[in-house]
Design a protein around this motif. Sequence first.
Motif, mmCIF file in Angstrom:
data_model
loop_
_atom_site.group_PDB
_atom_site.id
_atom_site.type_symbol
_atom_site.label_atom_id
_atom_site.label_comp_id
_atom_site.label_asym_id
_atom_site.label_seq_id
_atom_site.Cartn_x
_atom_site.Cartn_y
_atom_site.Cartn_z
ATOM 1 N N THR A 32 0.848 -1.192 0.000
ATOM 2 C CA THR A 32 0.000 0.000 0.000
ATOM 3 C C THR A 32 0.880 1.237 0.000
ATOM 4 N N PHE A 33 0.622 2.125 -0.930
ATOM 5 C CA PHE A 33 1.403 3.360 -1.077
ATOM 6 C C PHE A 33 0.542 4.523 -0.615
ATOM 7 N N GLY A 34 1.008 5.207 0.430
ATOM 8 C CA GLY A 34 0.193 6.263 1.020
ATOM 9 C C GLY A 34 0.959 7.512 1.393
ATOM 10 N N GLU A 35 2.089 7.761 0.717
ATOM 11 C CA GLU A 35 2.851 8.975 1.021
ATOM 12 C C GLU A 35 1.973 10.212 0.801
ATOM 13 N N ILE A 36 2.137 11.197 1.651
ATOM 14 C CA ILE A 36 1.240 12.353 1.665
ATOM 15 C C ILE A 36 1.188 13.062 0.315
ATOM 16 N N ASN A 37 2.325 13.256 -0.328
ATOM 17 C CA ASN A 37 2.387 14.057 -1.548
ATOM 18 C C ASN A 37 2.548 13.211 -2.812
ATOM 19 N N ARG A 38 2.098 11.979 -2.776
ATOM 20 C CA ARG A 38 2.285 11.113 -3.942
ATOM 21 C C ARG A 38 1.388 11.504 -5.119
ATOM 22 N N ASP A 39 0.312 12.238 -4.864
ATOM 23 C CA ASP A 39 -0.626 12.630 -5.919
ATOM 24 C C ASP A 39 -1.003 14.089 -5.722
ATOM 25 N N PRO A 40 -0.820 14.951 -6.739
ATOM 26 C CA PRO A 40 -1.119 16.383 -6.569
ATOM 27 C C PRO A 40 -2.608 16.679 -6.411
ATOM 28 N N ARG A 41 -3.491 15.701 -6.652
ATOM 29 C CA ARG A 41 -4.933 15.932 -6.529
ATOM 30 C C ARG A 41 -5.419 15.857 -5.092
ATOM 31 N N GLY A 42 -4.559 15.380 -4.182
ATOM 32 C CA GLY A 42 -4.969 15.275 -2.789
ATOM 33 C C GLY A 42 -4.396 14.027 -2.157
ATOM 34 N N ARG A 43 -4.856 13.715 -0.957
ATOM 35 C CA ARG A 43 -4.363 12.540 -0.232
ATOM 36 C C ARG A 43 -5.032 11.293 -0.813
ATOM 37 N N ILE A 44 -4.264 10.525 -1.549
ATOM 38 C CA ILE A 44 -4.784 9.325 -2.202
ATOM 39 C C ILE A 44 -3.898 8.140 -1.840
ATOM 40 N N VAL A 45 -4.503 7.111 -1.289
ATOM 41 C CA VAL A 45 -3.803 5.887 -0.935
ATOM 42 C C VAL A 45 -4.075 4.852 -2.022
ATOM 43 N N SER A 46 -3.014 4.230 -2.514
ATOM 44 C CA SER A 46 -3.162 3.227 -3.568
ATOM 45 C C SER A 46 -2.740 1.854 -3.067
ATOM 46 N N VAL A 47 -3.610 0.872 -3.288
ATOM 47 C CA VAL A 47 -3.291 -0.525 -2.990
ATOM 48 C C VAL A 47 -2.765 -1.155 -4.277
ATOM 49 N N ALA A 48 -1.478 -1.473 -4.300
ATOM 50 C CA ALA A 48 -0.846 -1.981 -5.516
ATOM 51 C C ALA A 48 -1.066 -3.480 -5.651
ATOM 52 N N HIS A 49 -1.329 -3.895 -6.883
ATOM 53 C CA HIS A 49 -1.556 -5.307 -7.202
ATOM 54 C C HIS A 49 -0.513 -5.783 -8.214
ATOM 55 N N LEU A 50 -0.111 -7.014 -8.062
ATOM 56 C CA LEU A 50 0.791 -7.676 -9.004
ATOM 57 C C LEU A 50 -0.030 -8.701 -9.788
ATOM 58 N N ALA A 51 0.083 -8.667 -11.114
ATOM 59 C CA ALA A 51 -0.670 -9.598 -11.956
ATOM 60 C C ALA A 51 0.285 -10.280 -12.927
ATOM 61 N N VAL A 52 0.016 -11.560 -13.193
ATOM 62 C CA VAL A 52 0.721 -12.307 -14.230
ATOM 63 C C VAL A 52 -0.317 -12.691 -15.270
ATOM 64 N N LEU A 53 -0.099 -12.253 -16.508
ATOM 65 C CA LEU A 53 -1.046 -12.537 -17.574
ATOM 66 C C LEU A 53 -0.636 -13.794 -18.333
ATOM 67 N N PRO A 54 -1.581 -14.433 -19.021
ATOM 68 C CA PRO A 54 -1.300 -15.716 -19.666
ATOM 69 C C PRO A 54 -0.145 -15.645 -20.655
ATOM 70 N N HIS A 55 0.455 -16.807 -20.880
ATOM 71 C CA HIS A 55 1.592 -16.926 -21.788
ATOM 72 C C HIS A 55 1.187 -16.535 -23.206
ATOM 73 N N GLY A 56 2.107 -15.897 -23.919
ATOM 74 C CA GLY A 56 1.879 -15.571 -25.321
ATOM 75 C C GLY A 56 1.630 -14.095 -25.529
ATOM 76 N N THR A 57 1.562 -13.709 -26.777
ATOM 77 C CA THR A 57 1.363 -12.308 -27.124
ATOM 78 C C THR A 57 -0.083 -11.908 -26.858
ATOM 79 N N ILE A 58 -0.276 -10.861 -26.068
ATOM 80 C CA ILE A 58 -1.601 -10.361 -25.723
ATOM 81 C C ILE A 58 -1.738 -8.955 -26.290
ATOM 82 N N SER A 59 -2.697 -8.764 -27.185
ATOM 83 C CA SER A 59 -2.909 -7.451 -27.782
ATOM 84 C C SER A 59 -3.507 -6.502 -26.755
#
Length: 225
Positions: free
Chosen positions: A84-111
Motif C-alpha cells: 500500500t502506497f500512502g505517502e502524503i504528496n504522492r498525488d497532486p490531486r490530494g491525499r490518495i492511498v493506492s493498494v498496488a496489485h501484481l498480476a501475471v497474464l497468460p503466456h503468449g502475445t496479448i494485444s
Amino acid sequence: MTDLALPRGATQVGLAVDVAAFAMHAGELHVLLVQRGELPHARDWALPGGFVHPGEELHEAALRELRTETSVELEPRHLEQFFTFGEINRDPRGRIVSVAHLAVLPHGTISVSGGGHTLGAEWMPAHRTPKLAFDHQAILDRALGRLQLRLEYANLALEFLPDTFTLPELQGVYEAILNRKLDKRNFRKRLLAQGSLTPSGERRSGVGRPAQLYRRAKGTRTPAL
C-alpha cells in the motif's frame, strides 16, 4: 446509532488501485503500461489504475481498471495485493492511498490498446521503462522485488509459461525476472529437487536432440497471498 461522520480534523482520503501486470515476450519480462490522457501527468506513461468505486472489492477494482485502460479481457493467471502506497504528496490531486496489485497474464502475445481515459497501452521491458507518472516507478520497483522474492518460496515462475515447457524455458523466466544469468547445471539440480515439476512424457522437436517437456506436479499451486 453509530456516528459515521469523520472526526473533526480528520483527513479526507481517496482510495485507488494500481496494477503492475507482467508477461513474458520474446524471452524478456514485460510490464503493461498506459499513456495517460488527463491531467495530472497527461501523456506520461503509468501503470494501469484508478479509484475504487463504492461497494467494490479491491481485486475487482484492479481487474476493472486493467480491463478498461488496456482492453485486456483475459483473466490474470495470478493476482495479489503486495503493498500500500500512502505517502502524503504522492498525488497532486490530494491525499490518495493506492493498494498496488501484481498480476501475471497468460503466456503468449496479448494485444492491448488504450481505453477509458488513456491514450494508449503498450508492453514494455520491465527493467527498461520510460519515466513513469506519480510514484509508479517505486511501485514497479517493489513489484519486481516481489516477483523475485516469490521465485524463492513459490512457483510463480510457472505462471509465465504454458502448461508444458522445457527447463531452458523455465530458466529463461527466472533470468528475465532476476535480470541476470544463472548456471544451467545448478539451476536444474535445484529445481528438480524441489519436487514441483514432473515430466510430461512428451518431447519438443527442434534443432538437435528433442527436449523433455515438464509440467507442474499435481498438488503444487502458487499460493495467493
